[in-house]
Design a protein around this motif. Structure first.
Motif, PDB file in Angstrom:
ATOM      1  N   VAL A  91       0.927  -1.100   0.116  1.00 40.75           N
ATOM      2  CA  VAL A  91       0.164   0.112   0.026  1.00 40.75           C
ATOM      3  C   VAL A  91       0.838   1.337   0.018  1.00 40.75           C
ATOM      4  O   VAL A  91       1.846   1.324   0.915  1.00 40.75           O
ATOM      5  N   LYS A  92       0.688   2.237  -0.880  1.00 42.43           N
ATOM      6  CA  LYS A  92       1.582   3.428  -1.048  1.00 42.43           C
ATOM      7  C   LYS A  92       0.823   4.647  -0.504  1.00 42.43           C
ATOM      8  O   LYS A  92       1.444   5.484   0.143  1.00 42.43           O
ATOM      9  N   ALA A  93      -0.699   4.594  -0.192  1.00 40.35           N
ATOM     10  CA  ALA A  93      -1.132   5.553   0.412  1.00 40.35           C
ATOM     11  C   ALA A  93      -2.405   5.318   0.988  1.00 40.35           C
ATOM     12  O   ALA A  93      -3.227   4.286   0.705  1.00 40.35           O
ATOM     13  N   LEU A  94      -2.914   6.115   2.249  1.00 41.82           N
ATOM     14  CA  LEU A  94      -4.075   5.929   3.067  1.00 41.82           C
ATOM     15  C   LEU A  94      -4.383   7.113   3.090  1.00 41.82           C
ATOM     16  O   LEU A  94      -4.137   8.199   3.349  1.00 41.82           O
ATOM     17  N   VAL A  95      -5.723   7.102   2.623  1.00 43.82           N
ATOM     18  CA  VAL A  95      -6.483   8.650   2.465  1.00 43.82           C
ATOM     19  C   VAL A  95      -7.723   8.484   3.618  1.00 43.82           C
ATOM     20  O   VAL A  95      -8.675   7.732   3.206  1.00 43.82           O
ATOM     21  N   ASN A  96      -7.558   9.101   4.711  1.00 44.65           N
ATOM     22  CA  ASN A  96      -8.627   9.166   5.779  1.00 44.65           C
ATOM     23  C   ASN A  96      -9.655  10.139   5.422  1.00 44.65           C
ATOM     24  O   ASN A  96      -9.700  11.435   5.826  1.00 44.65           O
ATOM     25  N   CYS A  97     -10.816   9.675   4.628  1.00 41.66           N
ATOM     26  CA  CYS A  97     -11.854  10.430   4.281  1.00 41.66           C
ATOM     27  C   CYS A  97     -13.167  10.277   5.521  1.00 41.66           C
ATOM     28  O   CYS A  97     -13.946  11.220   5.405  1.00 41.66           O
ATOM     29  N   ALA A  98     -13.105   9.228   5.884  1.00 42.76           N
ATOM     30  CA  ALA A  98     -14.191   9.076   6.633  1.00 42.76           C
ATOM     31  C   ALA A  98     -14.563   9.912   7.911  1.00 42.76           C
ATOM     32  O   ALA A  98     -13.431  10.209   8.600  1.00 42.76           O
ATOM     33  N   GLN A 131      -2.697   3.628  12.345  1.00 44.23           N
ATOM     34  CA  GLN A 131      -1.760   2.706  13.151  1.00 44.23           C
ATOM     35  C   GLN A 131      -1.730   1.529  12.383  1.00 44.23           C
ATOM     36  O   GLN A 131      -0.569   0.902  12.193  1.00 44.23           O
ATOM     37  N   LYS A 132      -2.540   0.834  11.957  1.00 39.40           N
ATOM     38  CA  LYS A 132      -2.699  -0.629  11.574  1.00 39.40           C
ATOM     39  C   LYS A 132      -1.732  -0.426  10.009  1.00 39.40           C
ATOM     40  O   LYS A 132      -1.305  -1.737   9.641  1.00 39.40           O
ATOM     41  N   LEU A 133      -2.096   0.403   9.118  1.00 37.05           N
ATOM     42  CA  LEU A 133      -1.379   0.569   7.800  1.00 37.05           C
ATOM     43  C   LEU A 133      -0.089   1.122   7.898  1.00 37.05           C
ATOM     44  O   LEU A 133       0.788   1.080   6.930  1.00 37.05           O
ATOM     45  N   LEU A 134       0.106   1.963   8.881  1.00 40.90           N
ATOM     46  CA  LEU A 134       1.567   2.711   8.914  1.00 40.90           C
ATOM     47  C   LEU A 134       2.828   1.853   8.647  1.00 40.90           C
ATOM     48  O   LEU A 134       3.517   2.186   7.728  1.00 40.90           O
ATOM     49  N   PRO A 135       3.138   0.683   9.274  1.00 39.29           N
ATOM     50  CA  PRO A 135       4.000  -0.103   8.678  1.00 39.29           C
ATOM     51  C   PRO A 135       4.245  -0.625   7.556  1.00 39.29           C
ATOM     52  O   PRO A 135       5.204  -0.376   6.741  1.00 39.29           O
TER      53      PRO A 135
END
Length: 266
Positions: A91-98, A131-135
């Motif tokens: 995974v390259k990016a997490l976009v927190n829209c919720a 937290q879960k996707l950061l690593p």
């Protein structure tokens, strides 16, 4: 669950180096962001609670995105979603829209459950999945990105908005502190703070389905922001070189100088 055909199709055609997860993807800014990133060549996994809406979005995009049903306010649901996502590749990016606002009552009479629900979604939910996707994000080729859609409500408080403003201020601070804590690590942290955005559901949810009160928010305002306007900010920020961190974007319609200074046509 994961939409199997969509996931398989997109993994076969899109580079793993541009795989993004978008929360809150069933409507509004989240759905618009999925569309914008897919159109920019990203592989996207859309997350939300409403499966029928996710299915419709994936179908609209011709199977170029996949989805996972996920409630980020629930630990087990979020962990299961993350496990499925990471099993599908990097995974390259997490976009927190919720996110959401509930109620617009004075502090003296505010509903505690409204405040609790805003914190669970806007703050704890964002923290949980980050937290879960950061690593995994830090292992992405060139480094990854955590992007948070906060709000100008986290910058300037207004009467009746204490609960929402407080939750969005907390979300902005979380992003800023994460940026400081991750200096030297291969991860960018971006905060995008929209002002007045006219979407189908935001104000309607805030006022408990009262369509008249929801419509009054935008009455007379020429060209409030659209979800697509904010999604374009997301697309642009993610498109910058991995060494460039767009720390913060504040975006408003031209008619809005601040929450309390809005031009309305008569």
């Amino acid at each position: 669950m994961v939409q199997s055909a969509g996931e398989s199709a997109m993994e076969a055609t899109a580079p793993a180096a541009k795989r993004a997860v978008v929360t809150g993807a069933s409507s509004g800014i989240g759905a618009a962001t999925v569309r914008a990133l897919v159109n920019d060549g990203w592989t996207v996994v859309a997350l939300a609670r409403r499966e029928e809406r996710l299915k419709a979005l994936v179908a609209e995009l011709g199977g170029k995105a996949g989805y996972v049903v996920c409630d980020i306010t629930d630990e087990a649901s979020t962990q299961a979603a993350v496990d499925r996502i990471l099993a599908g590749g990097p995974v390259k990016a997490l976009v927190n829209c919720a996110g959401a606002a509930f109620g617009k009552d004075p502090v003296a009479t505010a509903n505690l459950d409204d405040w609790r629900n805003m914190y669970e979604l806007n703050v704890i939910g964002t923290l949980r999945i980050t937290q879960k996707l950061l690593p995994a994000l830090k292992k992405a080729p060139g480094g990854g990105t955590v992007l948070v859609i906060s709000s100008t409500a986290g910058i300037e408080p207004y009467e009746g908005g204490a609960g929402y403003c407080a939750s969005k201020f907390a979300e902005k601070v979380m992003a800023r502190v994460l940026r400081l804590e991750q200096i030297g690590e291969p991860v960018r942290v971006v905060d995008i703070a929209p002002g007045m955005v006219h979407t189908d559901e935001f104000s309607l949810k805030r006022f408990g389905g009262d369509a008249e009160r929801a419509a009054a928010v935008y009455a007379g305002v020429p060209d409030p922001l659209s979800a697509e306007d904010v999604a374009e900010c997301v697309r642009w920020a993610l498109a910058q070189p991995d060494s460039v961190d767009i720390d913060s974007i504040v975006v408003r319609p031209r008619a809005e100088g601040s929450y309390t200074k809005v031009y309305r046509q008569q």
